[in-house]
Design an enzyme around this catalytic site. Structure first.
Site, PDB file in Angstrom:
ATOM      1  N   ARG A 172      46.292  34.963  45.274  1.00 42.89           N
ATOM      2  CA  ARG A 172      47.298  34.523  46.248  1.00 42.89           C
ATOM      3  C   ARG A 172      48.510  35.441  46.177  1.00 42.89           C
ATOM      4  NH1 ARG A 172      45.192  30.228  43.374  1.00 42.89           N
ATOM      5  NH2 ARG A 172      44.188  28.577  44.598  1.00 42.89           N
TER       6      ARG A 172
ATOM      7  N   HIS B 270      46.790  35.733  53.604  1.00 44.92           N
ATOM      8  CA  HIS B 270      45.788  34.783  53.105  1.00 44.92           C
ATOM      9  C   HIS B 270      44.397  35.125  53.653  1.00 44.92           C
ATOM     10  CE1 HIS B 270      45.382  31.191  50.664  1.00 44.92           C
ATOM     11  NE2 HIS B 270      44.504  30.736  51.532  1.00 44.92           N
TER      12      HIS B 270
ATOM     13  N   ARG C  48      42.214  36.837  51.270  1.00 40.78           N
ATOM     14  CA  ARG C  48      41.511  35.948  50.335  1.00 40.78           C
ATOM     15  C   ARG C  48      40.175  35.519  50.934  1.00 40.78           C
ATOM     16  NH1 ARG C  48      42.790  32.901  45.743  1.00 40.78           N
ATOM     17  NH2 ARG C  48      42.448  30.661  45.897  1.00 40.78           N
TER      18      ARG C  48
ATOM     19  N   HIS D 253      39.910  28.083  42.071  1.00 41.59           N
ATOM     20  CA  HIS D 253      39.931  26.663  42.433  1.00 41.59           C
ATOM     21  C   HIS D 253      38.551  26.037  42.267  1.00 41.59           C
ATOM     22  CE1 HIS D 253      40.044  28.574  46.697  1.00 41.59           C
ATOM     23  NE2 HIS D 253      38.833  28.596  46.250  1.00 41.59           N
TER      24      HIS D 253
ATOM     25  N   TYR E 262      31.878  31.030  52.931  1.00 40.39           N
ATOM     26  CA  TYR E 262      30.665  31.388  52.174  1.00 40.39           C
ATOM     27  C   TYR E 262      29.401  31.006  52.942  1.00 40.39           C
ATOM     28  CZ  TYR E 262      27.227  31.453  48.413  1.00 40.39           C
ATOM     29  OH  TYR E 262      26.107  31.708  47.649  1.00 40.39           O
TER      30      TYR E 262
END
Length: 280
Positions: free
Chosen positions: A101, A221, A224, A247, A257
């Site tokens: 992050r 973001h 990520r 996480h 995914y």
């Protein structure tokens, strides 16, 4: 009043996940107030979020979070390398190659980097409550999973070494005028040595996306999500990806995914069909 505030969020077209996050935060605050006996009744106890039923068309139109394809990521990083401002290439290289992050990146210190074993330790995140650079806070990650050690590529280690050499020269020149608290990414014009602010990363990314003629709606973001998609494409298991991102449970990561792996399964099916057709 609290319930009206939740309804107002719905009227402002905030997403379900954003409203749920705000409601969760509200509940935490008022429960703490109840525990401290500052209030006698928790106003969030019977509050609810209004959810409108979505049509089939709306569900079909919903998209997973935006991210860069590998060719686009390569172009973005090349643009950062050729036209980036100070720190840009290294910042976006690390964000893209680790999935950390931005708050975690800004909080990084040199002691978090293991140059021998090629790892970066994530132990803290940056928080600036008053929007004043000098009033920053370093806080611990919100969950145990967020504290992690990430193995990084040699390219990142070499880039960090180069950056450290340049930074050491600056510290040597400025001496006591440099706020030396071991931060990797620091302000170089004013308030020398203080960590750069998250807004700087946001603005720099917007500039580079424009130069590279890439989707202007992408955010830091999105890198990520990009990291998630490319790991999935590289056939890395979801559990390993979640561990790397820090996480234990995140629906967005799972959605990205599943989207990528689903596409890969389609491709495998098509290749099989093509092989069989070639035999006829």
């Amino acid at each position: 009043m609290y319930q009206d505030a939740l309804h107002d969020l719905n009227d402002q077209d905030y997403s379900d996940s954003t409203r749920e996050g705000i409601h969760r935060t509200g509940r935490m605050i008022f429960r703490k107030a109840l525990e401290m006996e500052l209030i006698k009744k928790d106003p969030t106890e019977f509050a609810y979020l209004k959810k409108e039923k979505k049509t089939i068309e709306q569900l079909e139109e919903e998209e997973i979070p935006k991210y860069l394809e590998k060719e686009e990521l390569a172009l973005f990083l090349k643009t950062a390398e050729d036209y980036g401002l100070e720190h840009d290439y290294l910042i976006f290289l690390i964000l893209s190659y680790t999935g950390i992050r931005v708050g975690e990146l800004v909080a990084l210190k040199w002691k978090d980097v293991d140059f021998v074993n090629h790892t970066i330790s994530i132990t803290k995140t940056y928080y600036i409550p008053t929007n004043k650079t000098l009033k920053y806070l370093l806080v611990t990650p919100k969950t145990r999973k967020s504290r992690r050690k990430i193995i990084v590529d040699e390219e990142i280690i070499n880039a960090l070494k180069e950056h450290k050499e340049v930074q050491n020269q600056v510290i040597k020149q400025l001496e006591d005028d440099y706020y030396d608290k071991d931060f990797i990414f620091t302000k170089m014009e004013r308030q020398h040595g203080y960590p750069i602010v998250i807004k700087t990363v946001q603005n720099r990314m917007k500039r580079l996306l424009s130069l590279a003629d890439l989707n202007p709606e992408l955010t830091q973001h999105s890198l990520r999500h990009t990291h998630t998609s490319l790991l999935a494409e590289a056939d890395v298991a979801l559990e390993q990806i979640m561990d790397r991102l820090g996480h234990s449970d995140d629906q967005i990561t799972k959605d990205v995914y599943l989207h990528v792996t689903q596409e890969m399964k389609k491709e495998a099916s098509q290749k099989f069909s093509e092989l069989m057709r070639s035999l006829r």
